[in-house]
Write an enzyme that holds these catalytic residues in place. Structure first.
Site, mmCIF file in Angstrom:
data_model
loop_
_atom_site.group_PDB
_atom_site.id
_atom_site.type_symbol
_atom_site.label_atom_id
_atom_site.label_comp_id
_atom_site.label_asym_id
_atom_site.label_seq_id
_atom_site.Cartn_x
_atom_site.Cartn_y
_atom_site.Cartn_z
ATOM 1 N N HIS A 326 74.875 69.986 -29.005
ATOM 2 C CA HIS A 326 73.511 69.528 -28.761
ATOM 3 C C HIS A 326 73.332 68.031 -28.982
ATOM 4 O O HIS A 326 72.376 67.447 -28.472
ATOM 5 C CB HIS A 326 72.512 70.297 -29.643
ATOM 6 C CG HIS A 326 72.250 71.682 -29.150
ATOM 7 N ND1 HIS A 326 73.086 72.731 -29.421
ATOM 8 C CD2 HIS A 326 71.246 72.183 -28.375
ATOM 9 C CE1 HIS A 326 72.606 73.823 -28.843
ATOM 10 N NE2 HIS A 326 71.505 73.524 -28.202
ATOM 11 N N GLY A 327 74.206 67.429 -29.720
ATOM 12 C CA GLY A 327 74.060 65.992 -29.913
ATOM 13 C C GLY A 327 75.029 65.448 -30.934
ATOM 14 O O GLY A 327 75.484 66.163 -31.831
#
Lengths: 480, 384
Positions: A326-327
């Protein structure tokens, strides 16, 4: 700086790109339809990422070429080499563009490198959608190697799969096996188009009417002159709803557009907020990502058919990577591990405890427990630093010495309460079930048939009005 | 209805709507200015490879600018803004939309965060002006604060409201050497336009009289002294922001023979900016050509101007009144004209206090009145 991409929820997309593409698509003969989709998709990506369009084309070419090699050398060790090569290229590009600066920053911090002694950060922007199209390409090469997918010899058809604009920048992660037949042989019908149009309209409404309004509410709360414990909680709940309507709205639009063009993408969300455990939540939330990690990471690691210690290790690895996907920030890793720990605890203790409770009480407690942990999870997710996570959680639990509430918090809560209630209701299948019940009656079905097209147009107009008014139009999943 | 027919209707109606609005937007001529939003609308950006690939100074590429242009020039833009506003107000029951709220057809702008530094800075500029231009000429200094209309409605109706008492007391503490004229008790919500932030000139006769009396004038004014000129369909500045089909106002301005005989002139700012030469342009008291334009309230003393002079040949007492004001003062000044031979009107938003000496001088023993509205007083860095 404004948003730099051709959003589904933009005037350019809605009123220019989409109708023109649909008209051309249905006017050209069957053999040219994929070509139209490919050109449209490349233009779609080019608008947002002119330079990185080349990267996406190269990635698609790499996946296609590796597919040919895997097939050509099938049964030999070179097939495996080709697979590993595709994984190295795919994860290498993803790692370089998405995670380089994360690792450089942490190496600098770990070794105390500062100033001239530090490793310089790379001046690279995250290519939009790279996490999604990389996972799609790798699903092809892995499934091909395992014999689950058929080789795609036509590079344009493969590029069409990778670049297909409905799901290009925000998923769902469409596996090659899902659409391999439809890439070459798909049918079109008014049933599919009507379904697709309706699904798109619903997704658009979720995104613009609900998610954007919730985002606006969040911005108001974040900008309060005096924050309170209540404002932190309301913010967290609003964000929890916002991210659901944002992402599931985008998925609805993608699935709907896919259907208009004859593709049947799998569902990505199934009312996750009605879950009674975090395990169930993750079976309902971002399903295409969850099953990707399950099939391509968790099971190859041995799944649950391994000793306990190894199983815990496997679980934590999968959830760490889920968070990291996700990041490139620590809070995403923490977020993933947070769910990993909860899932392990659920398997051994929590679910067993719930099973022992009386049905109604158990249902209330388990549902409350799940929502509570989900909200906390999204607090971790939404912050940009670990310090921020700590401060927000502390404030939510009264650790920052804030007042519980004030007139400002109450005013804005009252002002946005209807949106919160509507969003909360629509995050459950209540409306869907009501619709099914009404449609099961003859008169009800007739009324719905008349109202359906009117509602879709009404949603479109309200969304257009919101866009024109210059309302908030953020999109959370771009950073992935 | 058969399912197949329903599917055909859904498919064609949705796609038809997209195509119809696309074609309508393309055909509709581009508009330069939105009167309802009081701003210029974006025009088609120039297409070039460089603009497509590289970001401009704002961090935008061509297609970002194109999106903004398409939003601005979308067909029936005002109608869509109304749909948005109505959806939020009536479907989502939001108490305000972008800080604009409506009570019985009366539109308000909500602001509630008291900015003490801004108020102190405002008072500081007043003191600076007084010290620099009026400390040695025997001027009589007065000030008032015009309450914005939220003062009379916000708190009572459950909306967030600034702490007006704190705002007023902060100002009074900083200007304690000068005479404060309290006018809040002379006004109520009906003295303001429903669609605009400003007060109605016909409703401030008592305010004018109190100010005149406070400044030692014996004369006063009465509504009967004036002829009322009306402009129907006044869309105040809040009207466009509310974007709702509300009843418009009737703008009334007061005139009479005395006012028509006054010599009104404003500083030619263009000439001053170019050459540094101070010259004035003679104009009528009321800018009737502004009626129906972007801001009809500019009918009062020609809207935003740094310096305006009113010379009254019917008043030979030799007295001068200097007003530092915002647009509220534009409608009040004509009501004070009967008692002064000359009124000099300055707006510190458009002329820095340091430069006043370059564009005008003040007579000895003049009356000086500072009057800005409370919302402006609470806004940082608007006067210097």
């Amino acid at each position: 700086m404004r948003c730099i991409v051709l959003l589904f929820s933009s005037i350019t997309f809605l009123y220019y790109f989409l109708p023109i593409v649909i008209v051309i698509y249905f006017l050209v003969p069957k053999k040219l339809k994929n070509f139209v989709l490919l050109i449209a998709s490349l233009f779609f990506y080019f608008v947002g990422e002119p330079i990185y369009s080349i990267l996406m084309i190269c990635s698609a070419f790499s996946g296609w070429a590796h597919g040919l090699l895997i097939e050509k050398f099938r049964g030999t060790k070179w097939s495996k080499v080709a697979l590993i090569s595709s994984l190295v290229v795919g994860f290498g590009l993803l790692g370089f563009f998405k995670y380089s600066n994360f690792f450089i920053t942490n190496i600098n911090n770990l070794f105390g490198l500062k100033g001239d002694a530090s490793i310089g950060l790379l001046s690279i922007a995250l290519p939009i959608g790279i996490s999604f199209y990389t996972f799609q390409i790798l699903s092809y090469t892995i499934d091909l190697y395992w014999g689950r997918a058929k080789v795609q010899k036509n590079p344009f058809d493969f590029a069409t799969y990778v670049a297909l604009f409905p799901q290009l920048i925000a998923g769902p992660i469409v596996r090659y096996t899902t659409v391999q037949d439809e890439l070459e042989h798909r049918t079109h019908s008014f049933e599919d188009i009507a379904y697709g149009v309706g699904r798109f309209a619903i997704g658009l409404g979720k995104k613009i009417i609900l998610s954007n309004t919730l985002a606006e509410f969040g911005a108001v709360l974040a900008g309060l002159s005096e924050k309170t414990v209540l404002s932190y909680w309301v913010y967290a709940i609003a964000f929890t709803l916002q991210i659901y309507f944002d992402f599931s709205g985008y998925s609805d639009m993608a699935i709907g557009l896919g259907r208009v063009f004859g593709f049947h993408f799998l569902e990505n969300f199934n009312y996750p907020y009605i879950s009674k455990s975090i395990s169930e939540f993750w079976r309902r939330w971002h399903m295409s990502l969850g099953t990707w990690f399950k099939d391509y990471v968790y099971i190859p690691l041995g799944g649950n058919r391994v000793p306990l210690g190894r199983w815990i290790f496997n679980t934590m690895v999968v959830w760490m990577f889920t968070g990291f996907w996700h990041g490139a920030e620590w809070n995403f890793i923490i977020w993933g591990l947070y769910f990993g720990v909860i899932l392990i605890l659920e398997k051994f203790f929590i679910l067993k405890f719930f099973d022992k409770l009386p049905k109604v009480l158990g249902s209330i407690i388990s549902h409350t427990y799940t929502l509570f942990l989900t909200v906390i999870g999204f607090v971790i997710f939404n912050e940009t630093s670990l310090a921020g996570v700590g401060k927000t959680l502390s404030a939510m639990f009264g650790g920052e010495g804030l007042a519980f509430s004030n007139s400002e918090t109450i005013y804005y809560l009252r002002s946005y309460i209807a949106v919160i209630i509507v969003a909360a209701i629509l995050s459950t299948p209540l409306l869907k079930k009501l619709g099914e019940y009404i449609c099961s009656k003859k008169i009800g079905n007739s009324i719905v048939s008349v109202l359906q097209p009117v509602c879709y147009i009404a949603i479109l107009l309200i969304c257009t009005a919101s866009l024109i008014n210059g309302s908030f139009n953020p999109f959370i999943y771009f950073r992935f | 209805m058969k399912t197949k027919i329903k599917n055909i209707i859904i498919s064609f109606s949705f796609l038809g709507a997209l195509l119809f609005l696309m074609v309508a937007s393309i055909i509709a001529p581009d508009i330069d200015i939105s009167n309802s939003e009081r701003r210029t609308l974006l025009q088609l950006p120039e297409l070039s490879w460089d603009a497509v690939v590289n970001k401009d100074i704002d961090g935008d590429r061509y297609f970002d600018n194109l999106e903004e242009y398409l939003l601005d020039q979308f067909v029936w833009r005002d109608g869509f803004r109304t749909i948005n506003s109505a959806t939020r107000r009536y479907a989502f029951m939001q108490k305000d939309v972008n800080d604009i709220f409506v009570l019985k057809g009366n539109i308000f702008s909500m602001y509630y965060q008291f900015n003490e530094k801004a108020v102190e800075q405002f008072a500081g500029v007043y003191n600076k002006v007084i010290s620099r231009y009026f400390s040695k000429n025997g001027a009589n200094i007065y000030y008032t604060i015009v309450p914005d209309k939220s003062y009379y409605a916000s708190e009572a109706n459950g909306y967030l409201s600034i702490n007006y008492d704190k705002l007023y007391s902060t100002m009074q503490n900083k200007l304690s050497d000068h005479t404060y004229i309290e006018i809040r008790d002379l006004l109520d919500i009906n003295d303001y336009y429903k669609t605009d932030l400003h007060w109605d000139q016909t409703k401030i006769i008592d305010v004018a009289n109190k100010i005149l009396a406070s400044m030692g004038n014996e004369g006063n004014v009465s509504l009967e002294d004036f002829e009322q000129k009306k402009f129907e369909g006044f869309e105040g500045s809040y009207y466009g922001q509310a974007a709702l089909p509300l009843k418009k106002d009737t703008l009334i301005y007061l005139t009479n023979e005395m006012l028509e005989n006054c010599k009104v002139s404003y500083l030619d700012e263009g000439e001053f900016g170019k050459t540094g030469k101070v010259s004035f342009i003679d104009v009528p008291m009321y800018a009737e050509e502004k009626l129906g334009g972007v801001d009809s309230y500019d009918v009062f003393l020609w809207g935003a101007r740094s310096l305006i002079q009113i010379e009254n040949p019917n008043c030979d007492n030799g007295k001068e009144l200097v007003i530092f004001r915002d647009s509220f003062g534009s409608s009040l000044a004509p009501l004070l004209a009967s008692e002064y031979s000359k009124i000099t009107i300055l707006d510190l938003r458009y002329v820095k206090s340091d430069f006043i000496g370059f564009i005008t001088t003040f007579s000895d023993n003049c009356d000086v009145l500072f009057m800005y509205n409370s919302a402006l007083v609470n806004t940082p860095a608007v006067i210097f």
